[in-house]
Each structure stands twice: as C-alpha cells, then as structure tokens.
Write an enzyme that holds these catalytic residues in place. Structure first.
Site, mmCIF file in Angstrom:
data_model
loop_
_atom_site.group_PDB
_atom_site.id
_atom_site.type_symbol
_atom_site.label_atom_id
_atom_site.label_comp_id
_atom_site.label_asym_id
_atom_site.label_seq_id
_atom_site.Cartn_x
_atom_site.Cartn_y
_atom_site.Cartn_z
ATOM 1 C CB CYS A 68 -0.813 0.081 1.183
ATOM 2 S SG CYS A 68 -2.115 -1.325 1.323
ATOM 3 N NE ARG A 112 11.378 -11.406 15.362
ATOM 4 C CZ ARG A 112 12.481 -10.413 15.123
ATOM 5 N NH1 ARG A 112 13.142 -10.555 14.024
ATOM 6 N NH2 ARG A 112 12.220 -9.324 15.803
ATOM 7 C CB VAL A 172 4.534 -22.867 -4.055
ATOM 8 C CG1 VAL A 172 3.728 -24.313 -4.053
ATOM 9 C CG2 VAL A 172 5.495 -22.935 -2.928
#
Length: 457
Positions: free
Chosen positions: A46, A73, A83
C-alpha cells in the site's frame, strides 16, 4: 516429534501467520518453512505509491521485517522460491528455485496459503511493452522508478481510476509529470456511487490531472524502439512516456484451483471463521487470495486490503499454534487520497444494496471538518444509505478535505454493531471547534437519514 508448517507467500498474511505460530510454538514443536517467489518479505504494498511519489524516501522504509529477521526467529523463509504445485492428498508442495531452476518436493503437516492477488493486465496489443508498469510488488515499484529516471519525457497515463490509479496519479503529478487518467467507468473511484465519484472527478481536474471517464483502453501504441508512446481508446490517442496500470486485482488462486480446493464466485478461496479452508482440517488461507463474509450484505466478497491480510495471519497463526481465534468478516471500509482530497467508504453502495435485494433510502449532506468559524474548516460531503423498513445503516461515503476520510470509522463501527441511523444520532462523539462542528457531519447525515426513513413509511 515436531510438525512442519509450510507457508506459501512471504508478505502480510503468510508471515503474520508464521510469526504468530512461532510465538506459540517453539522450533522443537513446530518447524516453519515459508516460500516467497520475490526478493522481499513483510512489506507494505500500500505504501508503493508514496515511495514512488517521494513521500517515503527509501524502499527499506516499507519493509516491516526482512527475510534475515524472520530467519533469526527460526522461520525458514526461502525467497526467490516459487511453489508450483500443491499435492493435497500427499501433503506436500513442489517448489522451484528461481535462481538455480531446480525443483523439489517439501512435505507438510499444516499448510497456509497466502498467495495474494495478481493485477489485471487486459489482453491488448502493447500491454507488455517497455514503459508499461504495474505496481503490485516492491520489485514493480523499483522497476517503475528506474523507468521514470531513464525516460526524458514527462507525460504519464494511468489506466484505471480505483485506489491504486488515483494514488499513482498523485505520485506522478508530484514528480512533475503531466498526468492523464483513463477509466472505463462512469466516474473515477467505482467503489463509490457515481454521484460521489463525480466529486472526485471534479477535484482531480482541479488539481491538474486530466481524468477521462467512459474511456476503455483498446491498445498500447509503441514507437520504433518498441517502447510505449501512447495509449489508445476507441475515440482518441493519449501520448505517454510511461504508463501505469491500476486496473484492479483478482485472487491469485491458480495453485488452489489446480489442487481442487474450494473457490467462491470471485475466484477466492473459501474458509471458515478460523480461516481454515473449507473441508480441509490442516489447510488455512488468508490475505488477498480469500473471500470473506460481508457483515452488511451477508454474502462473500473479495476485499484485498493489507489490514485484513494481517488480521487473517494473526488468526491463522493462533489456530496453527494451538490457540483459537476467528475472523468474523468485514464491512468494506477503505480510505484513499489524491493530493489534499480525501476519499472514504464503508458498507454498501446503492448498486450493492440493489444486488442483494435491499430497499433503502439515501441522503447527502454538505458540512465542514471543523466548526465553520474556526480557521481551516474544510468542506466535506457525506452520503448515507439506510434500510427503508428498519432504518439499519447500510453504508457511508465521504469526500472532502483534511479531516474527512477517518470519519468513516464512525460508520464502520456502527455497521459492525448493526446500528440503526436513529441509534447513531445518540453517539457520544468528541467535540471541540478545532475538530468538529457541534453536530459531526456523520451524525448530521444520520439525522437526515432518520427523517428519510420515517418519510418512507
């Protein structure tokens, strides 16, 4: 033994889901592998028009969390990896490394589909010519900026006048371009009723943006060098040194369709309240690739917004991680601007209300953002729809200057709560002359809507 979560898509919904699942499950309990075909993750699409226009200085400011930060993390995020197939019975996905060209299968216990939306590129001559740009990804934004810096001409044509179209028109205008916006609709901003879109049209023309309505583009014309030189409609040719496409998006669900997963009328994946794909206990979906419940009409719709995508991801991650969360639906709230003109809508347009068989009344009021005597008071127009028999609020549209757009949040809360326009008139809103008239413009519209409902019997 640990389970494996596979996430398809490395932006808002996908990485919000991965991050929330990681907060709830440590790596020994849940392995998380995410695939992203682009170079970047967790970024604000955006914000691209504001980066192009110069309000945001650098691309990096739009990135909330880099691939390296996700990996730190314990989320195995693999960029530049696409994919290409979902094997639902075999619980695996096929991926292609876009740099090396190699393909492998990766198994999953749980799957999140967050493939987003793809921009509409009308099939017409010249649509893929150099100088014609979409603005869906950070890579798209960089390509457009490179094109602008490498093009000596200063004429830009924007095809489409929705949110992206008007925001890109502003961005190009601020960069010193002569901007023409072509829209096939009756007025710009088809998410508004035509009478409100007319206000936007008038304001854009006043800002120096040439806006041509009812002008569907038929082809992109190129020069001897193969680069874009003009955009053609049936009636006229518009010279262009650069073209930006703002023709809307559709759910990117080609993988899901090939895998036999359930899709709705708009082509988006269908999910339950927990964002689980219907009929599949270990597959979730969120973001711009899904359809969601419209709380006002009671029907499914496609609403591609970053706010929803992040909420979807939080819900999915909580459920994948062993908690419980739901996404009840939307009321269709959106805001935008072109230069100093603010544009907002929530709920149903007149067209939407007719399509679902609702009988309604409409009112339109003119007001100001502050007390009329206070310096800086700016005009705004508020249009409100209410159900004829019950007085239930159905929708609000606002066009105005500073302080106009965020007032739509009052209506969004009222719609979510199922309020009537009469009930809205008693809302205890904040008041002081620098912020609002004694009667806020939205409440003025509600009072007028109450009278219209009563007059309609």
């Amino acid at each position: 033994m640990s389970e494996r979560l596979v996430v398809i898509g490395g932006d808002a919904a996908g990485m919000s889901a991965a991050s929330q699942a990681r907060r709830l499950k440590d790596p020994g309990e849940l392995e998380i592998v995410a695939f992203e075909r682009g170079h970047f993750s967790s970024y604000s699409a955006c914000g691209i028009p504001y980066w192009v226009g110069g309000d945001v200085a650098t691309r990096g400011e739009l990135i909330a969390r880099s691939p390296e930060e996700h990996r730190a993390r314990d989320i195995d995020l693999r960029t530049r990896t696409e994919v290409t197939e979902i094997d639902v019975p075999g619980q695996r996905v096929r991926t292609r490394d876009l740099e090396a060209g190699t393909e492998v299968w990766t198994g999953f216990d749980k799957l999140v589909i967050a493939t987003g939306a793809r921009p509409l590129r009308p099939p017409m001559p010249g649509i893929d010519a150099p100088g014609v740009h979409g603005v869906q990804t950070l890579d798209d934004g960089q390509a457009l900026l490179d094109s602008l810096s490498g093009t000596p001409g200063r004429r830009a044509v924007v095809v489409g006048a929705g949110y992206i179209g008007v925001e890109m028109a502003e961005a190009l205008l601020s960069r010193g371009y002569e901007v023409t916006v072509l829209t096939r609709g009756e007025q710009p901003m088809a998410t508004l009723d035509p009478d409100m879109g007319r206000l936007v049209h008038r304001a854009m023309d006043g800002l120096g943006i040439t806006t041509v309505a009812s002008a569907p583009v038929t082809k992109i014309l190129t020069g001897t060098d193969g680069r874009v030189r003009a955009v053609a409609t049936d009636a006229e040719e518009y010279p262009a040194d650069v073209v930006v496409l703002g023709t809307g998006v559709v759910p990117e669900t080609s993988l899901a369709r090939a895998a036999g997963l359930p899709l709705g009328v708009y082509g988006g994946l269908l999910t339950d309240l927990a964002m689980r794909v219907r009929g599949h206990g270990n597959i979730w979906a969120g973001g711009d690739c899904v359809e969601v419940l419209d709380l006002v009409s009671g029907r499914e719709r496609h609403v591609p917004l970053g706010t929803h995508a992040n909420k979807h991801g939080q819900v999915i991650g909580s459920n994948v991680g062993g908690g419980y969360a739901t996404f009840p639906g939307v009321v269709g709230t959106a805001v935008s601007k072109v230069c100093d003109l603010e544009i907002a809508r929530t709920g149903l347009r007149e067209k939407d209300a007719r399509e679902v068989g609702l009988r309604y009344v409409t009112v339109t009021v003119e007001s100001t953002s502050r007390a009329g005597y206070y310096p800086g008071a700016a005009p705004m127009t508020v249009k409100m729809l209410a159900e004829k028999r019950t007085g239930r609020l159905l929708g609000v549209q606002i066009v105005g200057r500073e302080g106009a757009a965020k007032r739509v949040d009052i209506a969004a809360v009222a719609l979510t709560a199922g309020m009537t326009v009469e009930g809205m008139t008693a809302l205890d809103l904040g008041y002081a002359p620098p912020f609002s008239p004694v009667w806020d413009p939205v409440l003025v519209a509600a009072r007028k809507a109450v009278a219209a409902v009563r007059a309609a019997g």
